[in-house]
Design a protein around this motif. Structure first.
Motif, PDB file in Angstrom:
ATOM      1  N   LEU A  82      22.317  -7.354  46.979  1.00 60.20           N
ATOM      2  CA  LEU A  82      22.451  -5.965  46.576  1.00 60.20           C
ATOM      3  C   LEU A  82      21.419  -5.093  47.277  1.00 60.20           C
ATOM      4  N   LEU A  83      20.162  -5.539  47.301  1.00 66.20           N
ATOM      5  CA  LEU A  83      19.137  -4.732  47.953  1.00 66.20           C
ATOM      6  C   LEU A  83      19.415  -4.588  49.448  1.00 66.20           C
ATOM      7  N   ARG A  84      19.866  -5.653  50.078  1.00 70.04           N
ATOM      8  CA  ARG A  84      20.149  -5.582  51.516  1.00 70.04           C
ATOM      9  C   ARG A  84      21.331  -4.656  51.806  1.00 70.04           C
ATOM     10  N   VAL A  85      22.282  -4.606  50.906  1.00 72.40           N
ATOM     11  CA  VAL A  85      23.386  -3.655  51.062  1.00 72.40           C
ATOM     12  C   VAL A  85      22.865  -2.231  50.883  1.00 72.40           C
ATOM     13  N   LEU A  86      22.048  -2.000  49.853  1.00 70.74           N
ATOM     14  CA  LEU A  86      21.517  -0.666  49.625  1.00 70.74           C
ATOM     15  C   LEU A  86      20.584  -0.226  50.745  1.00 70.74           C
ATOM     16  N   ALA A  87      19.900  -1.185  51.379  1.00 67.21           N
ATOM     17  CA  ALA A  87      19.004  -0.872  52.489  1.00 67.21           C
ATOM     18  C   ALA A  87      19.760  -0.701  53.807  1.00 67.21           C
ATOM     19  N   THR A 109      18.691   4.922  61.042  1.00 71.59           N
ATOM     20  CA  THR A 109      17.230   4.830  61.108  1.00 71.59           C
ATOM     21  C   THR A 109      16.596   5.777  60.100  1.00 71.59           C
ATOM     22  N   ARG A 110      17.111   6.990  60.022  1.00 74.47           N
ATOM     23  CA  ARG A 110      16.585   7.952  59.056  1.00 74.47           C
ATOM     24  C   ARG A 110      16.842   7.465  57.638  1.00 74.47           C
ATOM     25  N   TYR A 111      18.009   6.895  57.383  1.00 72.04           N
ATOM     26  CA  TYR A 111      18.320   6.384  56.048  1.00 72.04           C
ATOM     27  C   TYR A 111      17.318   5.305  55.649  1.00 72.04           C
ATOM     28  N   ARG A 112      16.993   4.407  56.568  1.00 73.16           N
ATOM     29  CA  ARG A 112      16.092   3.299  56.238  1.00 73.16           C
ATOM     30  C   ARG A 112      14.656   3.760  56.056  1.00 73.16           C
ATOM     31  N   ARG A 113      14.317   4.922  56.577  1.00 76.26           N
ATOM     32  CA  ARG A 113      12.998   5.492  56.287  1.00 76.26           C
ATOM     33  C   ARG A 113      12.980   6.115  54.895  1.00 76.26           C
ATOM     34  N   ARG A 114      14.113   6.625  54.455  1.00 82.62           N
ATOM     35  CA  ARG A 114      14.192   7.275  53.135  1.00 82.62           C
ATOM     36  C   ARG A 114      14.426   6.259  52.016  1.00 82.62           C
ATOM     37  N   VAL A 115      15.111   5.162  52.351  1.00 81.58           N
ATOM     38  CA  VAL A 115      15.382   4.079  51.402  1.00 81.58           C
ATOM     39  C   VAL A 115      14.739   2.826  51.988  1.00 81.58           C
ATOM     40  N   ALA A 116      13.505   2.552  51.579  1.00 79.54           N
ATOM     41  CA  ALA A 116      12.684   1.531  52.228  1.00 79.54           C
ATOM     42  C   ALA A 116      12.763   0.206  51.477  1.00 79.54           C
ATOM     43  N   TYR A 117      12.845  -0.874  52.247  1.00 80.22           N
ATOM     44  CA  TYR A 117      13.096  -2.206  51.697  1.00 80.22           C
ATOM     45  C   TYR A 117      11.898  -3.116  51.946  1.00 80.22           C
ATOM     46  N   LEU A 118      11.351  -3.688  50.865  1.00 82.43           N
ATOM     47  CA  LEU A 118      10.255  -4.652  50.951  1.00 82.43           C
ATOM     48  C   LEU A 118      10.786  -6.011  50.547  1.00 82.43           C
ATOM     49  N   GLN A 119      10.760  -6.949  51.482  1.00 82.26           N
ATOM     50  CA  GLN A 119      11.317  -8.271  51.191  1.00 82.26           C
ATOM     51  C   GLN A 119      10.281  -9.181  50.553  1.00 82.26           C
ATOM     52  N   GLN A 120      10.739 -10.340  50.130  1.00 86.45           N
ATOM     53  CA  GLN A 120       9.906 -11.245  49.338  1.00 86.45           C
ATOM     54  C   GLN A 120       8.699 -11.743  50.113  1.00 86.45           C
ATOM     55  N   GLN A 121       8.897 -12.154  51.357  1.00 90.07           N
ATOM     56  CA  GLN A 121       7.811 -12.659  52.179  1.00 90.07           C
ATOM     57  C   GLN A 121       7.341 -11.560  53.129  1.00 90.07           C
ATOM     58  N   PRO A 122       6.052 -11.219  53.111  1.00 89.34           N
ATOM     59  CA  PRO A 122       5.567 -10.163  54.003  1.00 89.34           C
ATOM     60  C   PRO A 122       5.727 -10.560  55.465  1.00 89.34           C
ATOM     61  N   VAL A 123       6.128  -9.620  56.276  1.00 90.21           N
ATOM     62  CA  VAL A 123       6.301  -9.850  57.711  1.00 90.21           C
ATOM     63  C   VAL A 123       5.199  -9.117  58.451  1.00 90.21           C
ATOM     64  N   VAL A 146      13.049   6.257  48.035  1.00 92.82           N
ATOM     65  CA  VAL A 146      13.451   5.101  47.228  1.00 92.82           C
ATOM     66  C   VAL A 146      12.747   3.868  47.772  1.00 92.82           C
ATOM     67  N   LEU A 147      12.204   3.044  46.865  1.00 86.36           N
ATOM     68  CA  LEU A 147      11.629   1.754  47.227  1.00 86.36           C
ATOM     69  C   LEU A 147      12.512   0.651  46.654  1.00 86.36           C
ATOM     70  N   LEU A 148      12.963  -0.244  47.520  1.00 90.02           N
ATOM     71  CA  LEU A 148      13.725  -1.419  47.118  1.00 90.02           C
ATOM     72  C   LEU A 148      12.811  -2.626  47.277  1.00 90.02           C
ATOM     73  N   LEU A 149      12.474  -3.274  46.182  1.00 90.73           N
ATOM     74  CA  LEU A 149      11.499  -4.359  46.194  1.00 90.73           C
ATOM     75  C   LEU A 149      12.181  -5.670  45.824  1.00 90.73           C
ATOM     76  N   ASP A 150      12.177  -6.602  46.761  1.00 85.64           N
ATOM     77  CA  ASP A 150      12.906  -7.855  46.601  1.00 85.64           C
ATOM     78  C   ASP A 150      11.955  -8.985  46.218  1.00 85.64           C
ATOM     79  N   GLU A 151      11.809  -9.240  44.913  1.00 83.89           N
ATOM     80  CA  GLU A 151      10.917 -10.285  44.399  1.00 83.89           C
ATOM     81  C   GLU A 151       9.559 -10.236  45.104  1.00 83.89           C
ATOM     82  N   PRO A 152       8.890  -9.082  45.123  1.00 86.35           N
ATOM     83  CA  PRO A 152       7.686  -8.930  45.945  1.00 86.35           C
ATOM     84  C   PRO A 152       6.495  -9.748  45.482  1.00 86.35           C
TER      85      PRO A 152
END
Length: 228
Positions: free
Chosen positions: A55-60, A83-97, A165-171
Motif C-alpha cells: 500500500l505504501l509503495r503504491v501511494l508513493a 518526481t514532484r509527487y514523490r517530493r510531496r509524498v515522501a516514503y521512508l522504508q524499513q531499512q535505511p539506505v 505527507v510522510l509514508l513510514l514503512d515499519e521504520p
C-alpha cells in the motif's frame, strides 16, 4: 468492511478511493479507500503479508495500482509530475539506505540535480541537533553510524524536501527501544513544525502510541478497517 473515509473529504490532503492491486493473479488490495488529513497520524497495522508495504509503495508511486484513484490536495496524482509527487509524498522504508560518502552527502541526495538550493551547513547542523544527532559530524562517513542514526538521517533527508505527507514503512522494526523512541520523537517534531500528514504502517504499535497518539486502523483482506 469499513474503509477509513470522511464525510468532509475535501479536508483530506491524501484521498484514496477504490484502490486495487494484485501480484499476478494474487489480490493484495481490494477497492481500498482511506483519507489522510493534514496534521494527522494514522497507524495502520495488520498481519505479515497483509499488504501494508505494498500500500505504501503504491501511494508513493513506486507501484501502479490496477484501478482506483489517489488525490493529493484534490488533484489526481496522474496530473502531477512523478518526481514532484514523490517530493510531496515522501516514503521512508524499513531499512535505511545510505550511499557511500559523508552524512552531508547523504542528506543532500535530493539536491544533486539542481532542483533547489541546498541548505547551508549551519541549517543541517541545527537539524542534526533537533533530531538528537548532535554527536554526529556532517563530514563523517554515513557507514559509521548505527542503524538507528542512519534511519534518522534518512528521515531528515526526506524532511529537507518539505513533504506534505510522510509514508513510514515499519521504520522502527530494526531499532532498539531507545532508537525507536528517538525516531518517533523526530517524526512528531516534523509533524508539528509543518502540519504534515503521517501514515505509519507496522505489524504492531512500533512505539508510536507513546509519542504520536495516532488514529488506528488495520489492513485486513485487502481493506482498511477501523481498529476495534
Amino acid at each position: 468492511m469499513i474503509n477509513i473515509v470522511s464525510e468532509h473529504s475535501t479536508e483530506a490532503v491524501l484521498q484514496v478511493r477504490d484502490l486495487t492491486f494484485r501480484y499476478g493473479s494474487t489480490p493484495v488490495l481490494s477497492e481500498l479507500s482511506l483519507d489522510l488529513y493534514r496534521d494527522d497520524v494514522l497507524l495502520l497495522t495488520g498481519a505479515s503479508g497483509a499488504g501494508k508495504s505494498t500500500l505504501l509503495r503504491v501511494l508513493a508511486r513506486l507501484l501502479e495500482p490496477e484501478s482506483g484513484t489517489v488525490l493529493l490536495n484534490g488533484q489526481p496524482r496522474e496530473d502531477i509530475d512523478p518526481t514532484r509527487y514523490r517530493r510531496r509524498v515522501a516514503y521512508l522504508q524499513q531499512q535505511p539506505v545510505m550511499v557511500s560518502g559523508s552524512v552531508r552527502e547523504n542528506l543532500l541526495l535530493s539536491f544533486r540535480f539542481g532542483s533547489a538550493e541546498p541548505p547551508s551547513r549551519e541549517l543541517l547542523g541545527e537539524m542534526l541537533d533537533r533530531t538528537a544527532l548532535s554527536g554526529v559530524s556532517l563530514e563523517q562517513s554515513a557507514a559509521e553510524l548505527s542503524v538507528g542514526q542512519q534511519q534518522r538521517i534518512a528521515l531528515l533527508r526526506l524532511l529537507l524536501m518539505e513533504p506534505e505527507v510522510l509514508l513510514l514503512d515499519e521504520p522502527t522494526a530494526s531499532l532498539d527501544d531507545e532508537a525507536a523512541r528517538l525516531l518517533m520523537e523526530s517524526v512528531a517534531a516534523a509533524r508539528e513544525q509543518a502540519d504534515r500528514a503521517v501514515l505509519l504502517v507496522s505489524h504492531n504499535d512500533g512505539g508510536a502510541s507513546d509519542v504520536l497518539s495516532p488514529r488506528r486502523a488495520v489492513l485486513r483482506s485487502g481493506h482498511v478497517e477501523e481498529a476495534s
